[in-house]
Write an enzyme that holds these catalytic residues in place. Structure first.
Site, PDB file in Angstrom:
ATOM      1  N   HIS A 159      -3.938 -13.094   5.631  1.00 29.95           N
ATOM      2  CA  HIS A 159      -3.608 -12.413   4.381  1.00 29.95           C
ATOM      3  C   HIS A 159      -2.371 -11.532   4.567  1.00 29.95           C
ATOM      4  O   HIS A 159      -1.928 -11.294   5.685  1.00 29.95           O
ATOM      5  CB  HIS A 159      -4.780 -11.554   3.898  1.00 29.95           C
ATOM      6  N   LYS A 163      -3.574  -5.887   2.955  1.00 26.85           N
ATOM      7  CA  LYS A 163      -5.031  -6.019   2.849  1.00 26.85           C
ATOM      8  C   LYS A 163      -5.705  -5.044   3.808  1.00 26.85           C
ATOM      9  O   LYS A 163      -5.333  -4.953   4.977  1.00 26.85           O
ATOM     10  CB  LYS A 163      -5.466  -7.450   3.145  1.00 26.85           C
TER      11      LYS A 163
END
Length: 271
Positions: A159, A163
């Site tokens: 990600h 995040k």
């Protein structure tokens, strides 16, 4: 839907990346209208029109007042943080507003709190609202049952740098699906990190590897590694729009539900 074909939607985290994507999806949907936009106290976006970033006005101002933000809404879509989501759910319960929750990182105690709210209002809770990801979850259940012997299972996810939780909620959900299919408890068999002399791999474990960097929207691969072959089931997100579209499907699904806790498998008829 209150005698109207138009679904009145409020968005939490309205000035964030996902919030803006959700607002844009609501604006583009023929059967939805933006009815509220919430953000945290102190946000510089408070008081601004929720669709100003699109170059047009909606008449909906971003507010930190939950009562005001939910007053005209039938459903709230929330991709924020666990503590904020729980506060929003309490307000939804008070106002009789349905909820679609894409927030991740909930503790078991927080999940129990959500389940309690779901006794009073209908809620869709899913770590990933993507239609494709939820089809992959179904495929993983099938694969795990067929590959239950002789295959080591590893889950690799990547990600963007912003995040805050790891592994991702989607990766954990994938692990839960695989563990359940194998009759295992993920809490007992998950391995979240390896360093140094770890010894041989325990075949009963499910491993997780996490990558964070750049603007990666979300990549997930579940690897079934056997002797002489590997099976990889992969999903890659190129845009958050898939999460927004899945969220609207979930919001529509809740239209005739009086209460209850649902997942995207219910929304998509995969349960």
């Amino acid at each position: 839907m209150s005698g109207s074909p138009t679904l009145k939607v409020a968005i939490a985290g309205a000035s964030g990346r996902m919030g803006r994507m959700l607002i844009e999806a609501v604006q583009a949907a023929d059967d939805c209208v933006l009815a509220g936009a919430l953000d945290v106290p102190g946000s510089p976006a408070l008081g601004h029109d929720a669709t100003a970033f699109l170059g047009r006005a909606s008449g909906v101002a971003i507010t930190a007042d939950l009562g005001a933000g939910l007053a005209g809404a039938e459903v709230l879509i929330d991709f924020t943080r666990p503590e904020g989501t729980l506060a929003h759910l309490a307000a939804c319960r008070d106002h009789g507003v349905r909820a679609v929750i894409g927030t991740t990182g909930f503790t078991d105690e927080q999940k129990a709190e959500i389940a309690e709210h779901a006794r009073h209002i209908p809620i869709v809770l899913a770590p990933n609202m993507s239609v494709g990801v939820n089809v992959v979850l179904k495929l993983l259940d099938m694969a795990a049952r067929a590959l239950s012997e002789g295959y080591d299972i590893e889950i690799i996810e990547a990600h963007h740098r912003h995040k805050v939780d790891a592994p991702s909620g989607t990766a954990l959900k994938m692990g839960e699906v695989v563990a359940n299919a194998l009759g295992r408890d993920l809490k007992a068999c998950a391995v979240y990190g390896r360093e140094g002399v770890t010894g041989e791999r325990d075949p009963s474990t499910i491993g997780f590897a996490t990558v964070r960097g750049g603007d990666i929207v979300g990549d997930h691969t579940v690897l079934f590694a056997g002797t002489g072959e590997r099976i990889e089931i992969t999903h890659k997100s190129a845009s958050r729009v898939t999460y927004a579209q899945g969220s609207l499907r979930a919001a529509r699904f809740l239209a005739d539900k009086p209460h209850g806790l649902f997942g995207m498998d219910d929304v998509l008829g995969l349960a």
